[in-house]
Write a protein that holds these residues in place. Structure first.
Motif, PDB file in Angstrom:
ATOM      1  N   ALA A  26      12.768  18.895  -8.373  1.00 45.78           N
ATOM      2  CA  ALA A  26      12.461  18.612  -6.800  1.00 45.78           C
ATOM      3  C   ALA A  26      12.553  17.119  -6.852  1.00 45.78           C
ATOM      4  O   ALA A  26      11.779  16.507  -7.753  1.00 45.78           O
ATOM      5  CB  ALA A  26      11.282  19.142  -6.634  1.00 45.78           C
ATOM      6  N   ARG A  27      13.053  16.365  -5.590  1.00 45.53           N
ATOM      7  CA  ARG A  27      12.682  14.993  -5.553  1.00 45.53           C
ATOM      8  C   ARG A  27      11.262  14.706  -5.062  1.00 45.53           C
ATOM      9  O   ARG A  27      10.877  15.498  -3.901  1.00 45.53           O
ATOM     10  CB  ARG A  27      13.621  14.622  -4.480  1.00 45.53           C
ATOM     11  CG  ARG A  27      13.556  13.054  -3.999  1.00 45.53           C
ATOM     12  CD  ARG A  27      14.120  12.125  -5.083  1.00 45.53           C
ATOM     13  NE  ARG A  27      14.031  10.974  -4.609  1.00 45.53           N
ATOM     14  CZ  ARG A  27      13.511   9.832  -5.149  1.00 45.53           C
ATOM     15  NH1 ARG A  27      12.880  10.114  -6.566  1.00 45.53           N
ATOM     16  NH2 ARG A  27      13.743   8.599  -4.643  1.00 45.53           N
ATOM     17  N   VAL A  28      10.626  13.848  -5.752  1.00 47.37           N
ATOM     18  CA  VAL A  28       9.276  13.505  -5.388  1.00 47.37           C
ATOM     19  C   VAL A  28       8.973  12.313  -5.171  1.00 47.37           C
ATOM     20  O   VAL A  28       9.415  11.235  -5.565  1.00 47.37           O
ATOM     21  CB  VAL A  28       8.302  13.936  -6.448  1.00 47.37           C
ATOM     22  CG1 VAL A  28       6.514  13.925  -5.820  1.00 47.37           C
ATOM     23  CG2 VAL A  28       8.398  15.379  -7.130  1.00 47.37           C
ATOM     24  N   VAL A  77       9.362  16.660  -2.008  1.00 44.02           N
ATOM     25  CA  VAL A  77       8.026  16.767  -1.788  1.00 44.02           C
ATOM     26  C   VAL A  77       7.654  15.262  -1.478  1.00 44.02           C
ATOM     27  O   VAL A  77       8.166  14.371  -2.326  1.00 44.02           O
ATOM     28  CB  VAL A  77       7.193  17.172  -2.834  1.00 44.02           C
ATOM     29  CG1 VAL A  77       5.856  17.081  -2.610  1.00 44.02           C
ATOM     30  CG2 VAL A  77       7.703  18.602  -3.392  1.00 44.02           C
ATOM     31  N   GLU A  78       7.295  14.991  -0.462  1.00 44.18           N
ATOM     32  CA  GLU A  78       7.047  13.673   0.241  1.00 44.18           C
ATOM     33  C   GLU A  78       5.408  13.544   0.424  1.00 44.18           C
ATOM     34  O   GLU A  78       4.691  14.088   0.647  1.00 44.18           O
ATOM     35  CB  GLU A  78       7.724  13.148   1.393  1.00 44.18           C
ATOM     36  CG  GLU A  78       9.154  13.586   1.256  1.00 44.18           C
ATOM     37  CD  GLU A  78       9.856  13.198   2.906  1.00 44.18           C
ATOM     38  OE1 GLU A  78      10.589  12.537   3.040  1.00 44.18           O
ATOM     39  OE2 GLU A  78       9.303  13.948   3.665  1.00 44.18           O
ATOM     40  N   VAL A  79       4.877  12.376  -0.344  1.00 41.12           N
ATOM     41  CA  VAL A  79       3.529  11.873  -0.206  1.00 41.12           C
ATOM     42  C   VAL A  79       3.528  10.533   0.476  1.00 41.12           C
ATOM     43  O   VAL A  79       4.062   9.738   0.109  1.00 41.12           O
ATOM     44  CB  VAL A  79       2.805  11.736  -1.742  1.00 41.12           C
ATOM     45  CG1 VAL A  79       1.603  11.435  -1.623  1.00 41.12           C
ATOM     46  CG2 VAL A  79       3.175  13.050  -2.583  1.00 41.12           C
ATOM     47  N   THR A  98       3.766  16.801   2.170  1.00 41.52           N
ATOM     48  CA  THR A  98       5.011  17.540   2.668  1.00 41.52           C
ATOM     49  C   THR A  98       5.948  18.030   1.871  1.00 41.52           C
ATOM     50  O   THR A  98       6.369  17.266   1.089  1.00 41.52           O
ATOM     51  CB  THR A  98       5.348  16.686   3.889  1.00 41.52           C
ATOM     52  OG1 THR A  98       4.377  16.458   4.862  1.00 41.52           O
ATOM     53  CG2 THR A  98       6.320  17.720   4.752  1.00 41.52           C
ATOM     54  N   ASP A  99       6.207  19.435   1.805  1.00 39.86           N
ATOM     55  CA  ASP A  99       7.336  20.089   1.066  1.00 39.86           C
ATOM     56  C   ASP A  99       8.147  20.862   2.141  1.00 39.86           C
ATOM     57  O   ASP A  99       7.829  21.384   3.113  1.00 39.86           O
ATOM     58  CB  ASP A  99       6.673  20.674  -0.121  1.00 39.86           C
ATOM     59  CG  ASP A  99       5.962  22.006   0.218  1.00 39.86           C
ATOM     60  OD1 ASP A  99       6.885  22.836   0.803  1.00 39.86           O
ATOM     61  OD2 ASP A  99       4.772  22.397   0.181  1.00 39.86           O
TER      62      ASP A  99
END
Length: 381
Positions: free
Chosen positions: A272-274, A312-314, A328-329
């Motif tokens: 996944a892209r984080v 997934v964005e932080v 957020t995912d």
């Protein structure tokens, strides 16, 4: 005449009060440098704390942008004027530092400096660091002006108080390190006792199940269920003990840098892209920073292990006097109203406890097939 001294005294008082408010060494260094530059109306200021290898353990600047500082390159070594202040422990006031025979140049990206004022910061015979200013802001007919003897006297007063503030900060950090070490030793002892007992019970129960498999399968099944329960309890106790330990990186690097590094590691380790983005957040109280980090770690774990997310964005953003964390995912999501048992499995209970424990709140938005957003907000300290 009466207005000038009052203004100067007020500025000195403000600078000394600012230094006394901080306990972290890095914060004290930044405050000293900013106070000195403002107090003496200089374009640039810096403070170097020497190491034992001819370089600087810490080097703080004010008046230089982040881009400039990055372009300048590695920290300077102890040579030239800097070495003189550190090794000879005497003030240096120069009309043009570039004309001094000890001047050895600087990197191409380094800002151009002329008039120079530097003093050692001393605690008795020990030199704690070197504080220096460059480019006095004033009209310079015929190339004159620069720093005056009064400036030197004023900076000497500031340096004396800086030594006290820096010594206090170091003592505080050493005390805190000792406290952390003692607490970790206590937790390790408790962890060893608790988990050892659980594992001993687990071993006995597993052995009992093995002897019952052939002659009493029903009882064997019950013993195996007990094995599973004991294993889960041991895992929970291990997790609870470990999360009590405040990460060393948080103390050394701060919340933003620690979160960014954590996200970068996860981005490399998972398909996944984080991503991570920070917007205007300043340092928060230690308890709040730790709670935000722990919730972020838990939310990231859930997103990467359970949701099947591709992204997934932080984000960590300033909100009022405090901060808001969002993870957020775009994964499978769930129904927040129907996860009483799953909520504990996903760590939602512990996340809410962490948020409320520092005066904050935790919101969960999710739906089957719609991804999940975990948001934690904390007030300012």
């Amino acid at each position: 005449m009466s207005q000038g001294p009052r203004s100067g005294l007020a500025a000195v008082s403000a600078a000394l009060l600012a230094m006394s408010r901080h306990l972290e060494v890095r914060d004290v260094l930044k405050t000293i440098v900013a106070s000195a530059r403002e107090l003496l109306d200089a374009q640039y200021a810096a403070l170097g704390v020497p190491d034992d290898h001819g370089g600087f353990a810490q080097f703080v600047v004010d008046g230089v942008s982040d881009a400039q500082w990055k372009a300048i390159g590695p920290l300077p070594r102890q040579h030239g004027i800097l070495a003189a202040m550190l090794h000879e422990a005497r003030p240096e006031r120069l009309a043009d530092v570039r004309k001094d025979p000890r001047f050895e140049g600087w990197p191409s990206a380094h800002p151009d400096m002329s008039d120079f004022l530097g003093l050692p910061i001393r605690d008795g015979d020990e030199v704690l660091g070197a504080l220096f200013l460059a480019n006095k802001r004033c009209a310079k007919p015929s190339g004159g002006c620069g720093f005056t003897e009064d400036d030197e006297d004023l900076l000497a007063i500031l340096a004396q108080h800086a030594a006290i503030a820096l010594t206090n900060a170091r003592l505080y950090e050493r005390s805190r390190e000792l406290t952390i070490a003692e607490e970790r030793s206590r937790l390790a002892h408790e962890l060893h006792d608790a988990v050892s007992q659980k594992l001993f019970s687990l071993r006995l129960t597993a052995q009992a199940a093995a002897t019952l498999v052939d002659r009493d399968p029903a009882r064997a099944k019950g013993e195996l269920q007990q094995v599973a329960a004991l294993a889960a309890e041991a895992a929970d106790e291990l997790r609870d003990a470990v999360v009590e330990l405040r990460p060393a990186a948080l103390d050394e690097d701060g919340l933003i840098a620690t979160l960014r590094t954590h996200v970068q590691v996860l981005d490399r380790a998972h398909s996944a892209r984080v991503t991570f983005d920070s917007r205007g957040v300043r340092a928060l109280p230690a308890a709040q920073e730790e709670a935000l980090l722990r919730v972020a770690q838990e939310a990231l774990h859930n997103a990467l292990r359970h949701s099947g997310a591709a992204l997934v964005e932080v984000t960590l953003a300033k909100r009022g006097q405090g901060a808001a964390l969002r993870v957020t995912d775009d994964g499978s999501g769930f129904d927040p109203t129907a996860v009483r048992s799953a909520g504990r499995h996903l760590g939602l209970v512990s996340m809410r406890d962490r948020a409320s424990g520092v005066g904050g709140r935790l919101d969960v938005e999710s739906a089957p097939g719609k991804g999940t957003t975990i948001e934690m907000e904390v007030p300012g300290g």
